[in-house]
Design an enzyme around this catalytic site. Structure first.
Site, short mmCIF file in Angstrom:
data_model
loop_
_atom_site.label_atom_id
_atom_site.label_comp_id
_atom_site.label_asym_id
_atom_site.label_seq_id
_atom_site.Cartn_x
_atom_site.Cartn_y
_atom_site.Cartn_z
N SER A 1 0.85 -1.19 0.00
CA SER A 1 0.00 0.00 0.00
C SER A 1 0.88 1.24 0.00
O SER A 1 1.60 1.51 0.97
CB SER A 1 -0.90 0.00 1.23
OG SER A 1 -1.47 1.29 1.38
N HIS B 1 -1.25 -1.29 -4.16
CA HIS B 1 -2.53 -0.97 -3.54
C HIS B 1 -2.59 0.54 -3.31
O HIS B 1 -1.70 1.13 -2.69
CB HIS B 1 -2.64 -1.73 -2.22
CG HIS B 1 -3.95 -1.58 -1.51
ND1 HIS B 1 -5.06 -2.32 -1.84
CD2 HIS B 1 -4.32 -0.76 -0.50
CE1 HIS B 1 -6.06 -1.98 -1.04
NE2 HIS B 1 -5.64 -1.03 -0.22
N ASP C 1 -4.81 3.65 -1.94
CA ASP C 1 -5.92 3.98 -1.04
C ASP C 1 -6.45 5.38 -1.29
O ASP C 1 -5.72 6.36 -1.12
CB ASP C 1 -5.43 3.92 0.41
CG ASP C 1 -5.19 2.50 0.89
OD1 ASP C 1 -6.12 1.68 0.78
OD2 ASP C 1 -4.07 2.21 1.36
N MET D 1 -9.02 8.22 -0.04
CA MET D 1 -9.82 8.62 1.13
C MET D 1 -10.35 10.03 0.91
O MET D 1 -9.61 10.89 0.43
CB MET D 1 -8.95 8.61 2.38
CG MET D 1 -8.28 7.27 2.64
SD MET D 1 -7.27 7.38 4.12
CE MET D 1 -6.49 5.76 4.09
N HIS E 1 -8.39 1.13 -3.96
CA HIS E 1 -9.32 0.92 -2.84
C HIS E 1 -10.00 2.25 -2.52
O HIS E 1 -9.38 3.15 -1.97
CB HIS E 1 -8.49 0.40 -1.64
CG HIS E 1 -9.26 0.19 -0.38
ND1 HIS E 1 -8.64 0.00 0.84
CD2 HIS E 1 -10.59 0.13 -0.13
CE1 HIS E 1 -9.57 -0.16 1.77
NE2 HIS E 1 -10.75 -0.08 1.21
N MET F 1 -12.13 4.45 -0.42
CA MET F 1 -12.76 4.65 0.90
C MET F 1 -13.45 6.01 0.83
O MET F 1 -13.03 6.98 1.46
CB MET F 1 -11.69 4.61 1.99
CG MET F 1 -11.20 3.20 2.25
SD MET F 1 -9.68 3.16 3.19
CE MET F 1 -8.51 3.37 1.86
N MET G 1 -11.45 -5.94 5.46
CA MET G 1 -10.65 -4.97 6.22
C MET G 1 -10.30 -5.57 7.58
O MET G 1 -11.19 -5.99 8.33
CB MET G 1 -11.41 -3.66 6.41
CG MET G 1 -11.56 -2.82 5.15
SD MET G 1 -10.01 -2.47 4.29
CE MET G 1 -9.14 -1.49 5.52
N GLY H 1 -9.00 4.00 7.06
CA GLY H 1 -8.68 5.41 7.27
C GLY H 1 -7.22 5.71 7.52
O GLY H 1 -6.73 6.76 7.12
N PHE H 2 -6.51 4.79 8.16
CA PHE H 2 -5.12 5.07 8.52
C PHE H 2 -4.25 3.82 8.40
O PHE H 2 -4.72 2.72 8.66
CB PHE H 2 -5.03 5.59 9.97
CG PHE H 2 -5.79 6.88 10.16
CD1 PHE H 2 -5.18 8.10 9.93
CD2 PHE H 2 -7.12 6.86 10.54
CE1 PHE H 2 -5.88 9.29 10.09
CE2 PHE H 2 -7.84 8.05 10.70
CZ PHE H 2 -7.21 9.26 10.47
N GLY I 1 -0.80 1.70 9.70
CA GLY I 1 -0.11 1.49 10.97
C GLY I 1 -0.99 1.09 12.14
O GLY I 1 -0.58 1.20 13.29
N ASP J 1 -6.59 -6.40 4.28
CA ASP J 1 -5.94 -5.08 4.32
C ASP J 1 -5.98 -4.51 5.74
O ASP J 1 -7.06 -4.29 6.28
CB ASP J 1 -6.70 -4.16 3.35
CG ASP J 1 -6.12 -2.76 3.25
OD1 ASP J 1 -5.03 -2.50 3.80
OD2 ASP J 1 -6.78 -1.93 2.59
N GLY J 2 -4.78 -4.28 6.30
CA GLY J 2 -4.68 -3.60 7.58
C GLY J 2 -3.91 -4.41 8.61
O GLY J 2 -4.27 -5.55 8.91
N GLY J 3 -2.80 -3.83 9.09
CA GLY J 3 -2.03 -4.50 10.15
C GLY J 3 -1.32 -5.76 9.71
O GLY J 3 -1.02 -6.63 10.54
N SER K 1 2.70 -0.16 6.12
CA SER K 1 3.84 0.21 6.95
C SER K 1 4.87 -0.92 7.04
O SER K 1 6.07 -0.64 7.05
CB SER K 1 3.40 0.67 8.34
OG SER K 1 2.32 -0.07 8.79
C1 DX5 Z 1 -6.25 1.58 5.67
C2 DX5 Z 1 -5.83 1.30 4.26
C3 DX5 Z 1 -4.68 0.36 4.14
C4 DX5 Z 1 -3.41 0.85 4.77
C5 DX5 Z 1 -2.80 -0.36 5.41
O1 DX5 Z 1 -7.44 2.26 5.66
O2 DX5 Z 1 -6.89 0.75 3.50
O3 DX5 Z 1 -4.46 -0.07 2.81
O4 DX5 Z 1 -2.49 1.41 3.88
O5 DX5 Z 1 -1.70 0.04 6.16
P1 DX5 Z 1 -0.97 -0.93 7.15
O6 DX5 Z 1 -0.48 -2.12 6.37
O7 DX5 Z 1 0.13 -0.09 7.70
O8 DX5 Z 1 -1.97 -1.34 8.21
ZN ZN Z 2 -6.49 -0.18 1.52
#
Ligand code: DX5
Ligand code: ZN
Length: 214
Positions: free
Chosen positions: A6, A31, A33, A35, A64, A66, A137, A142-143, A145, A175-177, A198
């Site tokens: 991402s 990927h 994102d 927003m 993606h 959002m 998800m 939204g963020f 990390g 997607d996420g963490g 991240s």
């Molecule tokens: C969050 C995004 C993700 C984000 C994932 O809303 O959709 O794609 O970049 O970031 P990490 O891998 O750091 O959780």
């Molecule tokens: Zn994403």
């Protein structure tokens, strides 16, 4: 398994070098994102940056959305070079879900649908056969990390079962963490595409991508 770094976490003070490293990392997808400060409380990129990335990288563009109005913006991002457009189940009215999937397919692009951590997989039952990808998800969108939500592997398993039951051909993306540990949990659950922000860009890019493939 496909790795989709991402670029939300890319170091934009060193964009060219980071993109070159990404292109040589073994990752197949990028990927991207989007927003809108409305569907999620954050802002990211518009279509012009995607156009620039299409020039600078041959990776498959996994977009993606959002955002509150994917019906309008799907075309904007397809014009800018998206290969796959994923929008949120929570962002649209039920009557518009198939309409939007059809609109994306009419342009010979792939269509994805995403659900937030607290949205049950079962809501996708009537639609899953119309999509090429389901994005689970594993954080609140939204963020970057954030911490991986423990219910994600179970939701991946449920999605795989629903895909089989409904004769869908959809891939399952998470997607996420995602890091080497949480990525393995998702792989064991049968995920097809791992998104990682991240973990990839705050480490050596190639090593991080390779560790997700193991
Ligand atoms: C969050 C995004 C993700 C984000 C994932 O809303 O959709 O794609 O970049 O970031 P990490 O891998 O750091 O959780
Ligand atoms: Zn994403």
């Amino acid at each position: 398994m496909i790795i989709a770094p991402s670029v939300l976490s890319l170091d934009y003070s060193d964009t060219k070098k980071q993109l070159d490293e990404l292109n040589a990392s073994g990752a197949e997808w990028m990927h991207y994102d989007v927003m809108d400060g409305n569907f999620v409380p954050n802002l990211s990129f518009g279509p012009d940056i995607l156009k620039a990335f299409c020039k600078a990288s041959p990776l498959y563009k996994d977009v993606h959305l959002m955002i509150k109005d994917p019906m309008y913006y799907a075309d904007v991002f397809m014009d800018a070079g998206a290969d796959l457009v994923t929008f949120h189940y929570e962002a649209v009215e039920e009557k518009d879900i198939k309409v939007l999937a059809d609109k994306i397919h009419a342009r010979n692009k792939k269509a994805g649908i995403s659900i937030k951590p607290d949205t049950p997989v079962e809501v996708l039952r009537p639609y899953i056969a119309d999509f090429d990808l389901v994005l689970i998800m594993s954080v609140e969108p939204g963020f970057g990390g954030q911490k991986f939500r423990e219910n994600a592997p179970e939701k991946i398993r449920e999605t795989k079962a629903l895909i089989e039951e409904m004769h869908s051909h959809a891939l399952v993306e998470v997607d996420g963490g995602i890091n080497d540990v949480t990525g393995k949990l998702c792989k064991e659950a049968g995920v097809d595409v791992l998104v990682a922000g991240s973990y990839v860009f705050k480490n050596d890019i190639k090593k991080a991508v390779q560790s997700l493939c193991e």
